[in-house]
Design a protein around this motif. Structure first.
Motif, PDB file in Angstrom:
ATOM      1  N   LYS A   8       3.106   2.577  -1.690  1.00  0.00           N
ATOM      2  CA  LYS A   8       1.716   2.175  -1.911  1.00  0.00           C
ATOM      3  C   LYS A   8       1.196   1.377  -0.721  1.00  0.00           C
ATOM      4  O   LYS A   8       1.950   0.845   0.076  1.00  0.00           O
ATOM      5  N   SER A   9      -0.113   1.342  -0.602  1.00  0.00           N
ATOM      6  CA  SER A   9      -0.837   0.568   0.420  1.00  0.00           C
ATOM      7  C   SER A   9      -0.578   1.053   1.839  1.00  0.00           C
ATOM      8  O   SER A   9      -0.664   0.261   2.781  1.00  0.00           O
ATOM      9  N   ILE A  10      -0.252   2.338   1.982  1.00  0.00           N
ATOM     10  CA  ILE A  10      -0.150   2.921   3.325  1.00  0.00           C
ATOM     11  C   ILE A  10      -1.054   4.157   3.377  1.00  0.00           C
ATOM     12  O   ILE A  10      -1.328   4.786   2.363  1.00  0.00           O
ATOM     13  N   ILE A  11      -1.515   4.486   4.552  1.00  0.00           N
ATOM     14  CA  ILE A  11      -2.370   5.652   4.726  1.00  0.00           C
ATOM     15  C   ILE A  11      -1.510   6.912   4.678  1.00  0.00           C
ATOM     16  O   ILE A  11      -0.476   7.000   5.335  1.00  0.00           O
ATOM     17  N   LEU A  12      -1.975   7.884   3.902  1.00  0.00           N
ATOM     18  CA  LEU A  12      -1.283   9.166   3.783  1.00  0.00           C
ATOM     19  C   LEU A  12      -2.147  10.257   4.407  1.00  0.00           C
ATOM     20  O   LEU A  12      -3.328  10.373   4.098  1.00  0.00           O
ATOM     21  N   VAL A  13      -1.581  11.036   5.296  1.00  0.00           N
ATOM     22  CA  VAL A  13      -2.270  12.214   5.836  1.00  0.00           C
ATOM     23  C   VAL A  13      -1.784  13.392   4.999  1.00  0.00           C
ATOM     24  O   VAL A  13      -0.722  13.961   5.245  1.00  0.00           O
ATOM     25  N   LEU A  14      -2.583  13.742   4.007  1.00  0.00           N
ATOM     26  CA  LEU A  14      -2.136  14.656   2.965  1.00  0.00           C
ATOM     27  C   LEU A  14      -1.688  16.014   3.474  1.00  0.00           C
ATOM     28  O   LEU A  14      -0.683  16.544   3.012  1.00  0.00           O
TER      29      LEU A  14
END
Length: 116
Positions: A8-14
């Protein structure tokens, strides 16, 4: 099944989280809770998710490519950035006429009073 989620609380490049596998459907769970799930799916050309009926609404969003979403025999072509709500209790199927990636979101809360 073990409850596996991404940090959680991290940027995800889907589109980078999941890769295509030849002749396959691949899925990765982003969030799995008793109240709903968010799942990434990559489907190779010629593959499909078999016809299914869910007791819950499902939101399908295409994040790469083009998908055919068939709801109650009504075919819809969705392209990158487009989404559609599959109504609860509707038969539906998702086809890959070309390979694509999508997010599937199921929200289960709000259905507590409905008999299934």
């Amino acid at each position: 099944m073990k409850n596996i989620e991404f940090e959680k609380s991290i940027i995800l490049v889907l589109v980078d989280i999941i890769e295509y596998v030849p002749n396959s459907v691949v899925s990765k769970t982003i969030i799995r809770k008793t109240t709903g799930n968010i799942i990434l799916v990559a489907i190779d050309r010629g593959e499909a998710l078999t016809e299914n009926t869910s007791p819950y609404d499902i939101f399908i969003q295409i994040i790469e490519g083009t998908a055919e979403v068939v709801i109650e025999d009504n075919s819809n072509t969705l392209q990158t950035g487009q989404g559609i709500v599959v109504p609860a209790h509707s038969t539906h199927m998702i086809k890959a006429n070309e390979r694509f990636k999508m997010i599937s979101t199921i929200i289960k809360s709000g259905y507590e009073g409905i008999l299934i």
